[in-house]
Structures are given as C-alpha cells and as structure tokens.
Scaffold this motif. Sequence first.
Motif, PDB file in Angstrom:
ATOM      1  N   LEU A 126       0.825  -1.210   0.000  1.00 20.51           N
ATOM      2  CA  LEU A 126       0.000   0.000   0.000  1.00 20.51           C
ATOM      3  C   LEU A 126       0.856   1.254   0.000  1.00 20.51           C
ATOM      4  O   LEU A 126       0.543   2.245  -0.668  1.00 20.51           O
ATOM      5  CB  LEU A 126      -0.924  -0.007   1.220  1.00 20.51           C
ATOM      6  CG  LEU A 126      -1.846   1.207   1.402  1.00 20.51           C
ATOM      7  CD1 LEU A 126      -2.869   1.264   0.279  1.00 20.51           C
ATOM      8  CD2 LEU A 126      -2.547   1.141   2.747  1.00 20.51           C
ATOM      9  N   ALA A 127       1.952   1.216   0.731  1.00 20.87           N
ATOM     10  CA  ALA A 127       2.833   2.373   0.835  1.00 20.87           C
ATOM     11  C   ALA A 127       3.889   2.405  -0.259  1.00 20.87           C
ATOM     12  O   ALA A 127       4.743   3.291  -0.267  1.00 20.87           O
ATOM     13  CB  ALA A 127       3.520   2.371   2.197  1.00 20.87           C
ATOM     14  N   HIS A 128       3.828   1.424  -1.176  1.00 23.04           N
ATOM     15  CA  HIS A 128       4.797   1.337  -2.269  1.00 23.04           C
ATOM     16  C   HIS A 128       6.224   1.249  -1.742  1.00 23.04           C
ATOM     17  O   HIS A 128       7.147   1.867  -2.283  1.00 23.04           O
ATOM     18  CB  HIS A 128       4.660   2.534  -3.216  1.00 23.04           C
ATOM     19  CG  HIS A 128       3.295   2.667  -3.810  1.00 23.04           C
ATOM     20  ND1 HIS A 128       2.774   1.763  -4.698  1.00 23.04           N
ATOM     21  CD2 HIS A 128       2.322   3.600  -3.603  1.00 23.04           C
ATOM     22  CE1 HIS A 128       1.554   2.126  -5.041  1.00 23.04           C
ATOM     23  NE2 HIS A 128       1.251   3.231  -4.391  1.00 23.04           N
ATOM     24  N   VAL A 129       6.387   0.470  -0.688  1.00 24.88           N
ATOM     25  CA  VAL A 129       7.713   0.235  -0.125  1.00 24.88           C
ATOM     26  C   VAL A 129       8.303  -0.993  -0.802  1.00 24.88           C
ATOM     27  O   VAL A 129       7.697  -2.063  -0.814  1.00 24.88           O
ATOM     28  CB  VAL A 129       7.640   0.010   1.402  1.00 24.88           C
ATOM     29  CG1 VAL A 129       9.018  -0.347   1.953  1.00 24.88           C
ATOM     30  CG2 VAL A 129       7.103   1.257   2.085  1.00 24.88           C
ATOM     31  N   LYS A 130       9.470  -0.852  -1.388  1.00 21.29           N
ATOM     32  CA  LYS A 130      10.106  -1.972  -2.066  1.00 21.29           C
ATOM     33  C   LYS A 130      10.540  -3.027  -1.060  1.00 21.29           C
ATOM     34  O   LYS A 130      10.805  -2.733   0.097  1.00 21.29           O
ATOM     35  CB  LYS A 130      11.317  -1.485  -2.866  1.00 21.29           C
ATOM     36  CG  LYS A 130      10.968  -0.534  -4.011  1.00 21.29           C
ATOM     37  CD  LYS A 130      12.226  -0.108  -4.753  1.00 21.29           C
ATOM     38  CE  LYS A 130      11.885   0.839  -5.900  1.00 21.29           C
ATOM     39  NZ  LYS A 130      13.102   1.289  -6.615  1.00 21.29           N
ATOM     40  N   VAL A 131      10.609  -4.257  -1.533  1.00 21.33           N
ATOM     41  CA  VAL A 131      11.002  -5.359  -0.663  1.00 21.33           C
ATOM     42  C   VAL A 131      12.360  -5.099  -0.042  1.00 21.33           C
ATOM     43  O   VAL A 131      12.599  -5.374   1.120  1.00 21.33           O
ATOM     44  CB  VAL A 131      11.016  -6.687  -1.453  1.00 21.33           C
ATOM     45  CG1 VAL A 131      11.547  -7.824  -0.573  1.00 21.33           C
ATOM     46  CG2 VAL A 131       9.625  -7.022  -1.953  1.00 21.33           C
ATOM     47  N   THR A 132      13.267  -4.512  -0.823  1.00 18.59           N
ATOM     48  CA  THR A 132      14.612  -4.255  -0.311  1.00 18.59           C
ATOM     49  C   THR A 132      14.613  -3.175   0.759  1.00 18.59           C
ATOM     50  O   THR A 132      15.557  -3.072   1.527  1.00 18.59           O
ATOM     51  CB  THR A 132      15.546  -3.810  -1.453  1.00 18.59           C
ATOM     52  OG1 THR A 132      14.955  -2.691  -2.129  1.00 18.59           O
ATOM     53  CG2 THR A 132      15.756  -4.941  -2.432  1.00 18.59           C
ATOM     54  N   GLU A 133      13.525  -2.388   0.821  1.00 19.59           N
ATOM     55  CA  GLU A 133      13.429  -1.333   1.827  1.00 19.59           C
ATOM     56  C   GLU A 133      12.729  -1.822   3.086  1.00 19.59           C
ATOM     57  O   GLU A 133      12.664  -1.107   4.080  1.00 19.59           O
ATOM     58  CB  GLU A 133      12.656  -0.130   1.266  1.00 19.59           C
ATOM     59  CG  GLU A 133      13.313   0.534   0.073  1.00 19.59           C
ATOM     60  CD  GLU A 133      12.429   1.604  -0.541  1.00 19.59           C
ATOM     61  OE1 GLU A 133      11.278   1.734  -0.091  1.00 19.59           O
ATOM     62  OE2 GLU A 133      12.881   2.281  -1.466  1.00 19.59           O
ATOM     63  N   ASN A 134      12.204  -3.039   3.043  1.00 21.04           N
ATOM     64  CA  ASN A 134      11.410  -3.561   4.141  1.00 21.04           C
ATOM     65  C   ASN A 134      12.315  -3.905   5.322  1.00 21.04           C
ATOM     66  O   ASN A 134      13.158  -4.771   5.238  1.00 21.04           O
ATOM     67  CB  ASN A 134      10.638  -4.798   3.671  1.00 21.04           C
ATOM     68  CG  ASN A 134       9.760  -5.370   4.754  1.00 21.04           C
ATOM     69  OD1 ASN A 134       9.716  -4.857   5.859  1.00 21.04           O
ATOM     70  ND2 ASN A 134       9.068  -6.428   4.427  1.00 21.04           N
ATOM     71  N   ARG A 135      12.081  -3.218   6.433  1.00 21.76           N
ATOM     72  CA  ARG A 135      12.843  -3.498   7.643  1.00 21.76           C
ATOM     73  C   ARG A 135      11.925  -3.936   8.776  1.00 21.76           C
ATOM     74  O   ARG A 135      12.360  -4.063   9.914  1.00 21.76           O
ATOM     75  CB  ARG A 135      13.633  -2.246   8.076  1.00 21.76           C
ATOM     76  CG  ARG A 135      14.679  -1.785   7.075  1.00 21.76           C
ATOM     77  CD  ARG A 135      15.802  -2.794   6.945  1.00 21.76           C
ATOM     78  NE  ARG A 135      16.840  -2.317   6.045  1.00 21.76           N
ATOM     79  CZ  ARG A 135      16.858  -2.551   4.750  1.00 21.76           C
ATOM     80  NH1 ARG A 135      15.892  -3.257   4.202  1.00 21.76           N
ATOM     81  NH2 ARG A 135      17.832  -2.089   3.987  1.00 21.76           N
ATOM     82  N   ASP A 136      10.648  -4.142   8.466  1.00 21.60           N
ATOM     83  CA  ASP A 136       9.684  -4.377   9.529  1.00 21.60           C
ATOM     84  C   ASP A 136       9.301  -5.836   9.713  1.00 21.60           C
ATOM     85  O   ASP A 136       8.754  -6.196  10.748  1.00 21.60           O
ATOM     86  CB  ASP A 136       8.406  -3.561   9.267  1.00 21.60           C
ATOM     87  CG  ASP A 136       8.678  -2.066   9.315  1.00 21.60           C
ATOM     88  OD1 ASP A 136       9.167  -1.603  10.351  1.00 21.60           O
ATOM     89  OD2 ASP A 136       8.415  -1.386   8.324  1.00 21.60           O
ATOM     90  N   ILE A 137       9.535  -6.686   8.726  1.00 15.89           N
ATOM     91  CA  ILE A 137       9.174  -8.091   8.876  1.00 15.89           C
ATOM     92  C   ILE A 137      10.179  -8.770   9.799  1.00 15.89           C
ATOM     93  O   ILE A 137      11.381  -8.690   9.585  1.00 15.89           O
ATOM     94  CB  ILE A 137       9.126  -8.800   7.516  1.00 15.89           C
ATOM     95  CG1 ILE A 137       7.947  -8.265   6.690  1.00 15.89           C
ATOM     96  CG2 ILE A 137       8.992 -10.305   7.681  1.00 15.89           C
ATOM     97  CD1 ILE A 137       7.823  -8.892   5.330  1.00 15.89           C
ATOM     98  N   GLN A 138       9.669  -9.438  10.822  1.00 17.39           N
ATOM     99  CA  GLN A 138      10.535 -10.098  11.784  1.00 17.39           C
ATOM    100  C   GLN A 138      11.228 -11.293  11.148  1.00 17.39           C
ATOM    101  O   GLN A 138      10.602 -12.142  10.527  1.00 17.39           O
ATOM    102  CB  GLN A 138       9.693 -10.567  12.975  1.00 17.39           C
ATOM    103  CG  GLN A 138       8.977  -9.460  13.709  1.00 17.39           C
ATOM    104  CD  GLN A 138       9.861  -8.799  14.744  1.00 17.39           C
ATOM    105  OE1 GLN A 138      10.859  -9.361  15.179  1.00 17.39           O
ATOM    106  NE2 GLN A 138       9.497  -7.596  15.146  1.00 17.39           N
TER     107      GLN A 138
END
Length: 282
Positions: A219-231
């Motif tokens: 939804l926020a158009h955050v790229k997978v490489t930018e994802n820091r929230d998944i545990q």
Amino acid sequence: MDHIPYPVSTSVPPVEIPFLLDTVRGSDVPFTGLEKTEEPDGTLTEAKCTQDQHHTAGLLPEADDGSIKDWTLDYWKYPQEQGWTVTDALSWWTSDGEETARRAQKFMYFELLQRFLGHRIDPSSLARKDEDNEKILLDSNIVPELLSQWLARQHTPQLARDYISTSSGNPLKRSHILSLLARVVLECNKLDDLPEPSQSTALAIRVLVETLTNAIHDLAHVKVTENRDIQKLEHNSLLERRFLGNGWCPFQIARLWGQYSPSTAYYLSSSTPRTDLRWCKA
C-alpha cells in the motif's frame, strides 16, 4: 499457510495446521475449501471471495460516534473480554497446549485478520478437511483475495506511507499497526516451547503477520529491499525438526536463523539442502 509458495519437487509434506475454533470443529459441515464454479468453457475454477459469499454481516464494533474503532487501541483487551485472564493478570496462556493454541488461533489469527480487514469473516472459509477426510485444517488460500479487496478499498494513496484507512474512512497510523504486528510475533515466542498444536499454530500466525506486513508495504509502495519491519525468524523447534528430517546438517541450520522471514524459512525447510560441503563442519 497454503497461500505461500511451496517447493514443487519435494517429498516433504506441508505442515498441517489444525483448525481449532470450536464453533466449526463441533459442526457436521463438510469442509471442502473454496467452492468450485463452472466457467462458460466448462472448466472449474476456485470461487472468488466476495463479502456476500464468505463474510458474515456487519462490520466490527463501532465507537459511540458511529465510526469504526481504532482496533489497535483495544486489541490486547480481547483475552480479558473472552474471560481468559486470571484476576488482573495480563497472561492468557494456560498449561494446556491445545487450549492455548486454540486461544492463540482465535485471538492472533482470526481476530487479528478480521480487525485488520475491518469486517467479520465466515470461519468456514478458512477451513478444509484433510485428504483422509478426518481432520479439519486451517486453510489460508483465501487470504490473498481478502487482502486484494482490502487494498482496493484504500482511498488515500497520498497518505498511504503514513496512514491506512478503515472501513469508516478514519485513518490509522501505519506505524501503530506495524508495532502491534511486531508484538504478536513476540507473543508467538511463548508458543514455541509448548507441545503441538501450539508450535504449528505459532508458525501460521507468524506467516499471517508477514503477509499483513507485506500488504501494508504494498500500500505504501515500499520496495522489498526497503522492508525493515518483517521479523526474521530466530531459532524454531518445529522447522529445525523439518530441516534435520530433510537432510540439512546442524551447521547449515544454525546459519539460517535470524536471516529469513518465517515464510522463507518454511520454504527452505521443505526443500533439500545445498550440497556445498563448505557449509558444514567436519
């Protein structure tokens, strides 16, 4: 966890997650997954999830002004509302592994998913019988369609990086939902030390949290490489047994913990190991 990828060329069967909600387990309803519909050309396809087909009537509880409540504020009151707490204690866990797993599935899978979506779900749409028609299993195949519908209902793309709209249009802080999801993962750690079905239930909840987190980032158009929230998944007894049973050496397994998300670790545990001997100690 049926909605996530699984190795095609493997002899390792998927983890079967027991469906533990008493309202469905105690019924005589024959669970066959999503209904099949016949296309004009005669082929059978999975029926799409629509609100009329799979959702019970009504939205989540409303606030005094008629708007949908900010579900992140009172989500953790749910165990107390269900009468699961002892006096004023915050813990809702029990010494009974199956009862704890049942509560966890009801609270951190079904209730979490429903509040995230903003409406109730017919539990039977997430249940199916096993191949022997003996056990009722949790079936997550419908989750991607539910989230696709959820994404289509979002009408604030300019605010999507910071806010998420609810069914009533009232925006919720994206960071509040991510923080709540992170706490759900921490609660799952308590299940990992209990016998089955607690461990498999915890894994299913972790995969759901990962899926919801991905939807928020989409939804926020955050790229997978930018994802820091998944545990990232730390040591996990259930998956370790799968790794060992599938030929992985302990040194290979030790290198995996803390490196991958729950769904990736699950995928790897279902596949054959690398043959590069440099990974293993002599």
